[in-house]
Enzyme design. Structure first.
Site, PDB file in Angstrom:
ATOM      1  N   SER A   5      22.591   3.223  -2.781  1.00  0.00           N
ATOM      2  CA  SER A   5      22.512   2.831  -4.184  1.00  0.00           C
ATOM      3  C   SER A   5      23.340   3.715  -5.115  1.00  0.00           C
ATOM      4  O   SER A   5      23.929   3.220  -6.082  1.00  0.00           O
ATOM      5  CB  SER A   5      21.054   2.827  -4.641  1.00  0.00           C
ATOM      6  OG  SER A   5      20.313   1.875  -3.931  1.00  0.00           O
ATOM      7  N   HIS A   7      20.943   7.139  -8.614  1.00  0.00           N
ATOM      8  CA  HIS A   7      21.546   6.060  -9.405  1.00  0.00           C
ATOM      9  C   HIS A   7      22.271   6.641 -10.614  1.00  0.00           C
ATOM     10  O   HIS A   7      23.390   6.238 -10.937  1.00  0.00           O
ATOM     11  CB  HIS A   7      20.473   5.082  -9.894  1.00  0.00           C
ATOM     12  CG  HIS A   7      19.769   4.357  -8.804  1.00  0.00           C
ATOM     13  ND1 HIS A   7      18.756   3.444  -9.040  1.00  0.00           N
ATOM     14  CD2 HIS A   7      19.917   4.396  -7.448  1.00  0.00           C
ATOM     15  CE1 HIS A   7      18.321   2.962  -7.897  1.00  0.00           C
ATOM     16  NE2 HIS A   7      19.003   3.531  -6.915  1.00  0.00           N
TER      17      HIS A   7
END
Length: 202
Positions: free
Chosen positions: A120, A177
């Site tokens: 991610s 992230h």
């Protein structure tokens, strides 16, 4: 597109290998802040490791969407640079905020005994770069049926995952992230500015 398919293949091969090897393989490949500096390979291996089929399926779908666009805009070499460096930036953010959480007692920042896996951070780097390079690109962000600018979808998804992790304990590595998104946005700004300067009148 060969670069994109190669990354997807590597992720699936490692996913299958982890399933065969069992939980011990996750301990070796995952990024754990308390041992990251003595096991530096974890910054790389964690980017290609997933625990569940839904986890890898969602990440590979997002990777294909962002990655195919970045490949067309920047080419294979810059694609690899944004992906790998963005993933490393995400790992550094995860580790750094975990130690900050230990030092301040603010558990929501992370803890050094936690661990992270998944692509991610690298994918958010691609998304951040694409949002800067093509801010008006319109996408559909589930569950909202109306198309919206890509940059809104990127910020919206980051915010949702972060809030879910902080307030529900969902277990999303929002710190990775954040690091990936910040690096990707900076990379997109750099390449966009460089392209503009190249074709400017002089």
């Amino acid at each position: 597109m060969e670069s994109l398919y190669a990354i997807i293949l590597i992720n699936f091969v490692i996913f299958i290998g982890v399933k065969i090897a069992g939980g011990q393989a996750l301990d070796i490949l995952a990024l754990a802040p308390y041992e990251a500096w003595t096991h530096p390979w974890q910054f790389l291996t964690s980017m290609f490791t997933h625990a569940s089929f839904m986890h890898i399926l969602f990440n590979m779908w997002a990777l294909y969407f962002f990655g195919s666009s970045i490949l067309q805009i920047l080419g294979a070499k810059r694609f690899w640079l944004v992906y790998l460096a963005g993933g490393l930036a995400g790992g550094l953010a995860f580790v750094g905020l975990a130690y900050l959480g230990d030092a301040t007692g603010m558990n929501w920042l992370g803890r050094s005994y936690s661990a992270a896996i998944g692509a991610s951070g690298a994918i958010f780097a691609l998304g951040g770069a694409l949002a800067v390079l093509r801010p008006n690109l319109r996408v559909v962000f589930f569950p909202i049926p109306a198309p919206m600018p890509l940059w809104i979808a990127i910020i919206g998804s980051f915010t949702i995952f972060t809030l879910l992790s902080i307030f529900t304990g969902m277990g999303v590595a929002w710190q990775a992230h954040l690091g990936g998104l910040a690096f990707g946005a900076l990379a997109g700004w750099f390449y966009k500015r460089r392209s503009f300067n190249r074709y400017r009148w002089n």
